[in-house]
Design a protein around this motif. Structure first.
Motif, PDB file in Angstrom:
ATOM      1  N   LEU A 176       0.816  -1.218   0.000  1.00 52.47           N
ATOM      2  CA  LEU A 176       0.000   0.000   0.000  1.00 52.47           C
ATOM      3  C   LEU A 176       0.849   1.269   0.000  1.00 52.47           C
ATOM      4  N   CYS A 281     -14.439   1.878   1.432  1.00 55.41           N
ATOM      5  CA  CYS A 281     -13.405   2.772   1.990  1.00 55.41           C
ATOM      6  C   CYS A 281     -13.757   3.185   3.422  1.00 55.41           C
ATOM      7  N   ALA A 284     -13.027   0.287   5.586  1.00 57.96           N
ATOM      8  CA  ALA A 284     -11.580   0.074   5.722  1.00 57.96           C
ATOM      9  C   ALA A 284     -10.976   1.060   6.725  1.00 57.96           C
ATOM     10  N   ALA A 288      -8.905  -0.217   9.856  1.00 60.59           N
ATOM     11  CA  ALA A 288      -7.497   0.170  10.016  1.00 60.59           C
ATOM     12  C   ALA A 288      -7.268   0.719  11.425  1.00 60.59           C
ATOM     13  N   VAL A 300       0.397  -1.634  10.699  1.00 63.38           N
ATOM     14  CA  VAL A 300      -0.747  -1.578   9.775  1.00 63.38           C
ATOM     15  C   VAL A 300      -0.364  -0.682   8.603  1.00 63.38           C
ATOM     16  N   TYR A 301      -0.517  -1.217   7.387  1.00 60.40           N
ATOM     17  CA  TYR A 301      -0.217  -0.446   6.179  1.00 60.40           C
ATOM     18  C   TYR A 301      -1.532   0.060   5.593  1.00 60.40           C
ATOM     19  N   TYR A 302      -1.719   1.368   5.624  1.00 64.00           N
ATOM     20  CA  TYR A 302      -2.982   1.960   5.160  1.00 64.00           C
ATOM     21  C   TYR A 302      -2.721   3.425   4.817  1.00 64.00           C
ATOM     22  N   HIS A 308       1.439   7.658   7.345  1.00 63.88           N
ATOM     23  CA  HIS A 308       1.849   6.882   6.165  1.00 63.88           C
ATOM     24  C   HIS A 308       2.823   7.767   5.375  1.00 63.88           C
ATOM     25  N   HIS A 311       1.111   9.890   2.744  1.00 59.71           N
ATOM     26  CA  HIS A 311      -0.288  10.237   3.045  1.00 59.71           C
ATOM     27  C   HIS A 311      -0.716  11.518   2.315  1.00 59.71           C
ATOM     28  N   ILE A 325      -6.026  -3.078   3.060  1.00 63.67           N
ATOM     29  CA  ILE A 325      -5.206  -2.890   4.267  1.00 63.67           C
ATOM     30  C   ILE A 325      -4.286  -4.103   4.380  1.00 63.67           C
ATOM     31  N   SER A 326      -3.025  -3.871   4.712  1.00 64.37           N
ATOM     32  CA  SER A 326      -2.160  -4.987   5.084  1.00 64.37           C
ATOM     33  C   SER A 326      -1.721  -4.770   6.523  1.00 64.37           C
ATOM     34  N   ARG A 387      -3.191  -9.568   4.233  1.00 64.08           N
ATOM     35  CA  ARG A 387      -3.812  -8.527   3.410  1.00 64.08           C
ATOM     36  C   ARG A 387      -5.326  -8.662   3.448  1.00 64.08           C
TER      37      ARG A 387
END
Ligand SMILES: *Cc1c(COP(=O)(O)O)cnc(C)c1O
Length: 409
Positions: A176, A281, A284, A288, A300-302, A308, A311, A325-326, A387
């Motif tokens: 992500l 979304c 999610a 997240a 958390v990858y988001y 981020h 971002h 999300i991963s 994921r």
């Protein structure tokens, strides 16, 4: 009921249903109207509100050289044509070309190249896209460079007079990461370089790369466009008639066309694209936050998180932050991940993404198994990375489901 219309270099008399889409496009429709109306008209013969599935291989001609713009269904199909007009409008392009899968669409794009040409591509690329580049096209003399495009300077470093294509994917899978589309296309502006963006993860509702300088947008319509996990389909949307002509030619010459029933399914899926993606979304974002606060989750990858790395770029180029999300577990063993992956009820363990139903996957053993472990670890793709493709179920149920699965770790 027939009008003259330009199709590539040719002028055809064409049926009313296809003429009206150009009138349609004159209106400045907003996205939620486009998905339902752009390029689409009730069937002029019957009034059927849904685009008919023209399940035919050929078309009867009235006389020699006298036909209605359709000769043979590899070349033209009315159901496919309506979908192409609709997709062109969704991505602010001039035309679209549909294919039997996302990878068939990519295959057509790479056929624009000649031996010796160089491609600069995102490094964290969809596994199937990477495989086609290095296992199929490299042997025809096309040279691929895979760089981290989170820093656009890495593109400039690989750019030379053989560079003919820039291949961007954002958000990337499964980490992500976000690539600044405008910054990347700006670097090759004025050079003879075709810029391609795989927009599958974002969908046209969230992000429109042509408006940020891309020449070609690629979609695996199998994902958000279809949206119901019931079809394999791909599409290209282009910003010029010249590219459209070349790609229509490749499509007709090489033959990777979708069937009309599949085009119908994608057309039907698109009608709810904005509503589905918006809800996914929103779900999610909630999930997240929930994962970030969970004591057994380490990372958390988001792209929606303010910390981020890109971002701000996501905020600039996307309408919302996507529904992928991963996350990583504190216990970073594959065994721990397995308990979560096999412990959910509503999240189904499966490859793919973008459907109404939530999916859970294990990139290390599923989508990214072909990448050597050492390479995976470098980008943070650990054995415990999980994921999620968040669907449109009630978010409370989804969180409860993850909660009980994480309880098994
Ligand atoms: C699935 C996917 C593809 C390939 O599409 P198919 O329809 O499976 O051929 C390409 N790019 C991305 C980002 C994808 O997720």
């Amino acid at each position: 009921t027939f009008f003259l219309i330009k199709f590539g270099n040719f002028v055809f008399p064409i049926h009313k249903i296809l003429f009206f889409d150009s009138i349609n496009l004159l209106y400045q429709m907003k996205f939620g109207t486009k998905v339902i109306h752009a390029g689409i008209q009730p069937d002029p013969d019957t009034g059927a509100i849904m685009t008919p599935i023209y399940q035919t291989s050929t078309y009867v001609q009235e006389g020699l050289g006298r036909h209605k713009g359709f000769e043979y269904a590899r070349t033209q199909n009315p159901t496919r044509l309506v979908l192409e007009k609709n997709l062109a409008a969704l991505e602010n392009g001039v035309d679209a070309i549909c294919f039997g899968s996302g990878l068939a669409a990519q295959d057509a794009v790479l056929k624009l190249l000649n031996p010796g040409d160089e491609v600069i591509s995102t490094n964290d690329l969809y596994g199937g896209s990477y495989r086609q580049m290095v296992r199929v096209y490299a042997k025809f003399g096309i040279v691929f460079h895979f760089v981290d495009m989170q820093n656009p300077q890495n593109i400039a470093d690989k750019l030379n007079d053989k560079t003919r294509m820039l291949w961007i994917e954002t958000p990337t899978n499964p980490m992500l990461s976000i690539v600044d589309i405008k910054a990347c296309t700006d670097i090759v502006k004025g050079r003879n370089v075709t810029t391609v963006v795989d927009n599958t993860f974002a969908s046209p509702y969230l992000q429109n790369p042509i408006s940020m300088g891309a020449d070609i947008v690629l979609h695996s319509a199998t994902k958000y466009l279809g949206g119901h996990s019931d079809v394999i389909h791909g599409a290209l949307i282009v910003d010029s008639n010249e590219l459209a002509e070349k790609l229509h030619f490749i499509q007709n010459a090489c033959g990777a066309v979708p069937g009309p029933q599949d085009c119908f399914l994608v057309l039907r899926g698109i009608k709810t694209l904005h509503v589905r993606v918006q809800r996914a979304c929103e779900n999610a974002a909630r999930i997240a936050d929930y994962l970030l606060a969970h004591p057994k989750v380490s990372k958390v990858y988001y792209p929606g998180f303010s910390n981020h790395p890109n971002h701000e770029v996501a905020k600039k180029q996307m309408r919302m932050f996507g529904a992928m999300i991963s996350f990583d577990l504190l216990d970073d063993s594959e065994a721990a991940a397995k308990r979560v992956l096999e412990g959910t009820h509503y999240f189904s363990l499966a490859e793919s993404l973008g459907g109404v139903e939530s999916l859970i996957g294990h990139p290390a053993s599923m989508t990214h198994a072909s990448i050597p472990r050492e390479e995976r670890m470098k980008v943070g793709l650990t054995d415990s990375l999980i994921r999620l493709s968040v669907g449109i179920e009630d978010v409370e149920d989804l969180i409860q489901d993850l909660d009980q699965a994480l309880g098994k770790v």
